[in-house]
Every structure is written in C-alpha cells, then in structure tokens.
Design a protein around this motif. Structure first.
Motif: not given
Length: 136
Positions: A103-112, A114-121, A123-131
C-alpha cells in the motif's frame, strides 16, 4: 760481498714483512668498519621488524574483534525472519506488514495505513519511511 747481499736480502725480507703486517692491519680495520656498519643495518632491520610485528598484532586483534562483532550481529539478525512472520500473523483480521508495504508503494498515507491495516501510528510511520526510502 756475500755478507752485504745477505744483509740486503734480510732487510728486503724485513720490509716485505712490515708491508704485509701493514696490509693485515688495514684489512682488520676494514673488517671492523664493515662489521659496525652491518650491526647498524641489523639494528635498523630489527626495529623495523618489531614495528611490523606490532602493527600485525594490532590488525589481527582488530580482525578478531570484528569477527566477534559480526557473529554477534548474525545471532541478533537470525531470528528476525521468524519474528516478522509472527508479527504478520498476530491478528488474522488485519493486513500483514507486507500488504502494508504494498500500500505504501502504491502511495498510501500514514493515516491510510492506520485505518486499513490496523497498524499503530508509529508502525505506520515506520512502514512509510522504510518503504519510501527504498524507492529510487
């Protein structure tokens, strides 16, 4: 006349012996000088060898420490694939981290995330930064 010639022969022989003695003394001095020069060269060589041995010891010690550190890192990293699988399987209702990465590769935001994957804020920021960092 025989005595004069005999005396002349003895004198010539004595001069020859003195010349030979002088040459032997000269050779002895040359030999001592060369031995002193060789001793100086040997001392320089021995100091250089000692310095090189010390450098080699330092390099060997550093290599051994680096090998120990690499083994320690390998032990720390070895369980990470299993832990990642455990994290992905922790809640079957949520998307996995690999799906969040897609999803991050497709352009999903941190908020996306947290809402769609059930990640904490975080975790979502980390995934976004990593990918995002992996993208060229």
């Amino acid at each position: 006349m025989l005595i004069v010639s005999l005396v002349a022969s003895v004198v010539a022989l004595a001069l020859g012996c003195l010349g030979l003695l002088g040459f032997c003394v000269w050779l002895l001095r040359q030999q001592r000088r060369q031995a002193e020069e060789q001793a100086k060269r040997d001392a320089v060589r021995d100091r250089r060898i000692k310095d090189l041995v010390q450098q080699l010891d330092v390099y060997a010690e550093g290599s051994a420490r680096m090998g120990d550190r690499l083994e320690e890192l390998a032990r720390l990293v070895a369980p990470l694939p299993d832990k990642l699988v455990q994290l992905e399987q922790r809640d079957p209702n949520n998307f996995s981290f690999s799906q969040a990465a897609k999803l991050v590769g497709m352009g999903a935001s941190v908020d996306d995330l947290t809402h769609s994957c059930g990640l904490s804020q975080s975790e979502a920021e980390l995934m976004s930064k990593l990918h995002k960092a992996r993208k060229p």
